[in-house]
Write an enzyme that holds these catalytic residues in place. Sequence first.
Site, short mmCIF file in Angstrom:
data_model
loop_
_atom_site.label_atom_id
_atom_site.label_comp_id
_atom_site.label_asym_id
_atom_site.label_seq_id
_atom_site.Cartn_x
_atom_site.Cartn_y
_atom_site.Cartn_z
N GLU A 6 39.33 51.78 43.66
CA GLU A 6 39.21 51.50 45.11
C GLU A 6 39.62 52.72 45.91
O GLU A 6 39.27 52.86 47.08
CB GLU A 6 40.04 50.28 45.50
CG GLU A 6 41.52 50.52 45.70
CD GLU A 6 42.29 50.74 44.41
OE1 GLU A 6 43.47 51.14 44.48
OE2 GLU A 6 41.71 50.52 43.33
N HIS A 66 42.78 53.96 39.88
CA HIS A 66 42.44 53.11 41.03
C HIS A 66 41.05 53.42 41.56
O HIS A 66 40.89 54.31 42.41
CB HIS A 66 43.48 53.27 42.14
CG HIS A 66 44.76 52.56 41.88
ND1 HIS A 66 45.02 51.30 42.37
CD2 HIS A 66 45.84 52.92 41.16
CE1 HIS A 66 46.23 50.91 41.97
NE2 HIS A 66 46.73 51.88 41.22
N CYS A 98 44.98 49.37 36.47
CA CYS A 98 46.34 49.90 36.41
C CYS A 98 47.26 48.98 35.59
O CYS A 98 47.15 48.95 34.37
CB CYS A 98 46.86 50.14 37.82
SG CYS A 98 48.15 51.41 37.87
#
Length: 366
Positions: free
Chosen positions: A345, A343, A257
């Site tokens: 994750e 993202h 990001c």
Amino acid sequence: MKLVKKAPAILLLEDGTYYQGKAIGKIGTKGGEICFNTGMSGYQEIYTDPSYYGQIIVNTTSHIGNYGVLDVEQESNTPKISALVVNSFSDIYSREKADHDLQYYLEKSGIVGIADIDTRKLVRHIRSKGAMNAVISSEITDLEELKKVLDEVPSMDGLELSSQVSTQEEYFAGHESAPKRVAVLDLGIKTSILKNLAERGCYCKVFPAKTTYEQMKAWNPDGYFVSNGPGDPGAMEYAVETVKNILKDDRPLFGICLGHQILARANDISTYKMHHGHRGLNHPVKNLESGKSEVTSQNHGFSVNLEESEKNRNLKITHINLNDNTVAGIKMLDRKAFSVQYHPESSPGPHDSRYLFDQFLELMNT
């Protein structure tokens, strides 16, 4: 159950548009850049994501608060959003293991909010006019007074915020006996990122945003990670300089990001403020190397210049956003460095992209 009568509240946008609703969270007044997240779940993870610092979040999901909050689902120690806008707000929750109701959580955290707003209409307005500053108040009812408050809210364009949400002290994540050591530059990192690294055998030392390369190198890491975070990457020359020096070390580097934008700027590629950004859990991205597409979790209001990325002979675009063809991933051709705009994750969100953490491990093993 006894229904709680809510105080009136007002949401005023920078272009003069205003909405009247009911107060949620703390009674007060708060401003910030208004933007929306299309995720159908995961509101607690969204509120505690440091990348949202300085922003008023509009949840597009109709019902918010219905499953309460759980302490272990925090992405940072406290909510980082500036304020909150929802349609239907639930004072009660149905999840048996929840620790608190959302109203208690917001009030305790000092978050001002407004409910009973036509969020569909509001989101269509933002999509048309673009992200802009706004103010929410449950204590000031005069629009002229609110305009004065709104005038004091700084523009996100050119605003440096990472140093305000970054850790102030170094700390560790993972097991000291883990086979790989990763130096993490915390620009506003989410807890889930550190968990994903730790689960893959990484012992992480997390450094404050303005840590120098020399300080990070002294720990002798096997690789470097540059995190997500809030604000304008164009106002973060300190981080760009750190990444430039890391690249000279030629050890593996992974950016997510804001970390992606900083890697681009370290390669003399500019970034720009988007019209209304990408924030949600269902953004389609194509991996140009594998040919496969991923459904991704995204949260960003700035993007990397596509034309400059294509012309840079030292870079390869690895991922592209299928909604608008913005740059979603890059890698360097002469260094073990890569980054993505989204993202992996994915907390909350799908797990399509967690292979990127494995790729980072593979680089450290070669």
